[in-house]
Design an enzyme around this catalytic site. Sequence first.
Site, PDB file in Angstrom:
ATOM      1  N   GLU A   1      48.579 -51.942  47.580  1.00 18.52           N
ATOM      2  CA  GLU A   1      48.700 -50.872  46.904  1.00 18.52           C
ATOM      3  C   GLU A   1      50.184 -50.623  46.048  1.00 18.52           C
ATOM      4  O   GLU A   1      50.965 -50.729  46.755  1.00 18.52           O
ATOM      5  CB  GLU A   1      48.192 -49.805  47.614  1.00 18.52           C
ATOM      6  CG  GLU A   1      48.198 -48.264  47.013  1.00 18.52           C
ATOM      7  CD  GLU A   1      47.416 -48.173  45.576  1.00 18.52           C
ATOM      8  OE1 GLU A   1      46.134 -48.744  45.830  1.00 18.52           O
ATOM      9  OE2 GLU A   1      47.822 -47.519  44.581  1.00 18.52           O
TER      10      GLU A   1
ATOM     11  N   THR B   1      43.780 -48.007  40.114  1.00 15.86           N
ATOM     12  CA  THR B   1      43.198 -48.792  41.327  1.00 15.86           C
ATOM     13  C   THR B   1      41.979 -49.306  40.786  1.00 15.86           C
ATOM     14  O   THR B   1      41.510 -50.654  40.917  1.00 15.86           O
ATOM     15  CB  THR B   1      42.923 -48.290  42.621  1.00 15.86           C
ATOM     16  OG1 THR B   1      44.302 -48.065  43.052  1.00 15.86           O
ATOM     17  CG2 THR B   1      42.078 -49.283  43.463  1.00 15.86           C
TER      18      THR B   1
ATOM     19  N   HIS C   1      51.435 -45.707  48.603  1.00 12.67           N
ATOM     20  CA  HIS C   1      50.993 -45.085  47.419  1.00 12.67           C
ATOM     21  C   HIS C   1      52.024 -43.844  47.244  1.00 12.67           C
ATOM     22  O   HIS C   1      52.060 -43.232  48.021  1.00 12.67           O
ATOM     23  CB  HIS C   1      49.452 -44.540  47.479  1.00 12.67           C
ATOM     24  CG  HIS C   1      48.721 -43.960  46.266  1.00 12.67           C
ATOM     25  ND1 HIS C   1      49.242 -42.917  45.903  1.00 12.67           N
ATOM     26  CD2 HIS C   1      47.870 -44.681  45.756  1.00 12.67           C
ATOM     27  CE1 HIS C   1      48.225 -42.651  44.844  1.00 12.67           C
ATOM     28  NE2 HIS C   1      47.477 -43.785  44.648  1.00 12.67           N
TER      29      HIS C   1
ATOM     30  N   ASP D   1      48.339 -54.069  42.648  1.00 13.42           N
ATOM     31  CA  ASP D   1      47.290 -53.419  41.727  1.00 13.42           C
ATOM     32  C   ASP D   1      48.045 -52.816  40.292  1.00 13.42           C
ATOM     33  O   ASP D   1      47.367 -53.080  39.455  1.00 13.42           O
ATOM     34  CB  ASP D   1      46.112 -52.394  42.276  1.00 13.42           C
ATOM     35  CG  ASP D   1      46.950 -51.064  42.864  1.00 13.42           C
ATOM     36  OD1 ASP D   1      48.209 -51.191  43.201  1.00 13.42           O
ATOM     37  OD2 ASP D   1      46.176 -50.270  43.134  1.00 13.42           O
ATOM     38  N   HIS D   2      49.084 -52.055  40.549  1.00 14.34           N
ATOM     39  CA  HIS D   2      49.869 -51.569  39.434  1.00 14.34           C
ATOM     40  C   HIS D   2      51.064 -51.138  39.870  1.00 14.34           C
ATOM     41  O   HIS D   2      51.342 -51.138  40.915  1.00 14.34           O
ATOM     42  CB  HIS D   2      48.925 -50.426  38.898  1.00 14.34           C
ATOM     43  CG  HIS D   2      48.430 -49.366  40.147  1.00 14.34           C
ATOM     44  ND1 HIS D   2      49.378 -48.652  40.690  1.00 14.34           N
ATOM     45  CD2 HIS D   2      47.388 -49.325  40.588  1.00 14.34           C
ATOM     46  CE1 HIS D   2      48.609 -47.791  41.529  1.00 14.34           C
ATOM     47  NE2 HIS D   2      47.427 -48.190  41.309  1.00 14.34           N
TER      48      HIS D   2
HETATM   49  C1  GP9 Z   1      42.128 -44.324  46.511  1.00  8.97           C
HETATM   50  C2  GP9 Z   1      42.810 -45.093  46.214  1.00  8.97           C
HETATM   51  C3  GP9 Z   1      44.146 -44.764  45.223  1.00  8.97           C
HETATM   52  O1  GP9 Z   1      41.055 -44.716  47.310  1.00  8.97           O
HETATM   53  O2  GP9 Z   1      42.431 -46.334  46.043  1.00  8.97           O
HETATM   54  O3  GP9 Z   1      43.776 -45.158  43.979  1.00  8.97           O
HETATM   55  P1  GP9 Z   1      44.911 -44.866  42.766  1.00  8.97           P
HETATM   56  O4  GP9 Z   1      45.550 -43.566  42.696  1.00  8.97           O
HETATM   57  O5  GP9 Z   1      45.910 -45.901  43.253  1.00  8.97           O
HETATM   58  O6  GP9 Z   1      44.435 -45.468  41.285  1.00  8.97           O
HETATM   59 MN    MN Z   2      46.271 -47.954  43.388  1.00  8.92          MN
END
Ligand code: GP9
Ligand code: MN
Length: 687
Positions: A261, A305, A422, A481-482
């Site tokens: 993440e 995500t 996150h 992912d980002h």
């Molecule tokens: C929530 C998680 C977060 O289930 O995958 O998503 P994001 O905020 O990173 O798009």
């Molecule tokens: Mn994410």
Amino acid sequence: MANFFKRKTNWLNTRMGFFLLIVVLFWVKTYIAYQTEFTLGAKGSVQQFLLFINPLPAALLVFGIALYFRGRLAYWLMLIIDVLESTWIFANVVYYREFSDFLSFGIMKGSSSVGNNLGKSLAQITHLYDFFVYVDIIILIILLVTHVIRIDARPFKRRYAFSLTVLSFALMFAEFGMANADRSGLLTRTFDNNYIVKYLGLNEYAAFNAYQTQKESATRASANASDMKSVLKYLKQNRVSPNVSYYGKEKGKNVFIIHLESFQQFLIDYKVDGKEVTPTLNKFYHNNNTLSFDNFYNQVAQGKTSDAEMMLENSLFGLPQGSAMTTYGTQNTFQAAPAILSQEDGYTTAAFHGDVPSFWNRDNTYKSWGYQYFFSSSYYTEKPGYSVGYGLKDKIFFKQSAKYIEQLPQPFYAKLITLTNHYPYELDKKNTDFPATKTGDKTVDPYVQTAHYLDQSFAEFLTYLKKAGLDKNSVIVAYGDHYGISNNHRPAIAQLLGKDKITSYDLTQFQKVPFMIHANGLKGGINHTYGGEIDVLPTLLDLLGVKNTDTVQFGQDLLAKNRNQTVAFRDGNFVSPKYMKVGGTVYDTKTGEELTLTAAQKKAVAKLQNHVTTELSLSDRVIYGDLLRFYTPKNFKKVDKSSFTYKLKPAMERLADAEKQEKTSVVAQNNGKSTVSDYKTDAPELK
Ligand code: GP9
Ligand code: MN
């Protein structure tokens, strides 16, 4: 007594009185349903307040329609509206019990094709007390019929009715304003139906969902099979042949997709106070058996995500706005990695995530993608202190995932989505043993601490894989992912990178995320090709030796020679080995120097731009028009969404059956003995 009651109920004999009574009763029962039947996760006073107040504005508006009508009719209308409104609550309560999500019009419209087995299961999961939502209506009817409440036949002034309508709209806007201040992008980014109900209410959710469904059906209706032809033509011209020294090298192995993440490339080998932030990932990155890519960019937009997931497993871009998984994930036809692998090589397919299943509409989208299992929050033991932010802390998540992994018949394709790293990078003291950075930016500084925690979790997971013997026959793909640090933090980014000033060039380079493929015996090394998330699926399929010549995928195998190395960003900007384009500015990719283009350079850049614009718009056409319904590659069968359920009990039974029949799971190969005790973690919560 009777007199007293009469006096007290006098006001009820007016139209306004009855109206207010019916609205308040409706408000109360909606709130009771919120608290007892749904898990909306209202945190903090703003969210609690909005949750409490949100049934009111819509109720005033909808019930208020009746006030425009005369005499008895107005009363009947109020009751009919109440029945309809209560049925909406009722249906959602029952649906939510099964699917931990709210009903959508898409699902209702095509319940059989979307395949939640609605009809079959609804009867089984309805409880007698669900009918409680109708009790107030029955009482009101009795009171009216027995004349305890009298019907007020006097005309109600239109003016008043209109003022009420205006008032309810004003309240709704105020509510939306507060909600959006607390969660920006609530409706544009479309995270989770739970959020919309929590912030705005069930009625607003219905309206928004109706709008979305309408939009989705409109774009679908206007598309036809010939649109697909132009896409196929484009893809044919852009196909590259796989690299023979890698093609099929990992055939038949398990695949782990480890979603790191918010993990950025700059963290690799990064040090704070002389200490590596992510020692395990660094080792993994430099391992001889790991293919690592150092010019790999995230290409997500608002869907974050979910955009990454869409690209990674479908090789289709996310949409310019909102999340494709949320808007199109339920209804559209997909040819995604889980479906391809289960059909081609009999893979068991499973996704793991320590959050509620409704987020990014994963619960529905994963079915469309062919995931046989989706282990989400209800599969994990939750105790105080186990979660932070969106869900389970990574160490606990990985540890608890082992008991499902070991039961999966092999080969399997397992995607594990981590969460702790996150925004806003919160973690308790007990789990924080790494120094924060010292930029002074409160959002940025703890980032390395949660990244470090993620690294430790990953280390524990790798150790387990070794113990369980899974390291030998598995491919481990890890990717960020980002970005974790957004462009709003320029001064802090400058400090992190040791620069005086941050340009758009730097910010674009800051969008690099790690992408690593590791397997025993794989010829590794750091590969400098320019690529991004869109390229993952073709790369993986080629490594696994899955024929990939007629699929609809916009990426290209990262290992292929002669691939087009132009990385498209969702806003139309791009980076290639030579040029980086950001807005109206073109940089030299190697030096970061701003270029004044010669005529020849202009032409080259325009060509790249054309490529980028074309692929983005064709990919959008595939999603908007649901074009994959018109085209099925050879050897691929359309996914039957109705064959999946992610409900705990039936899924566990299915898993137990599969394990017995196939005898290929880790447990089966370990003579029926679980390997969970081999999983070692230092998570303080589990001590
Ligand atoms: C929530 C998680 C977060 O289930 O995958 O998503 P994001 O905020 O990173 O798009
Ligand atoms: Mn994410």
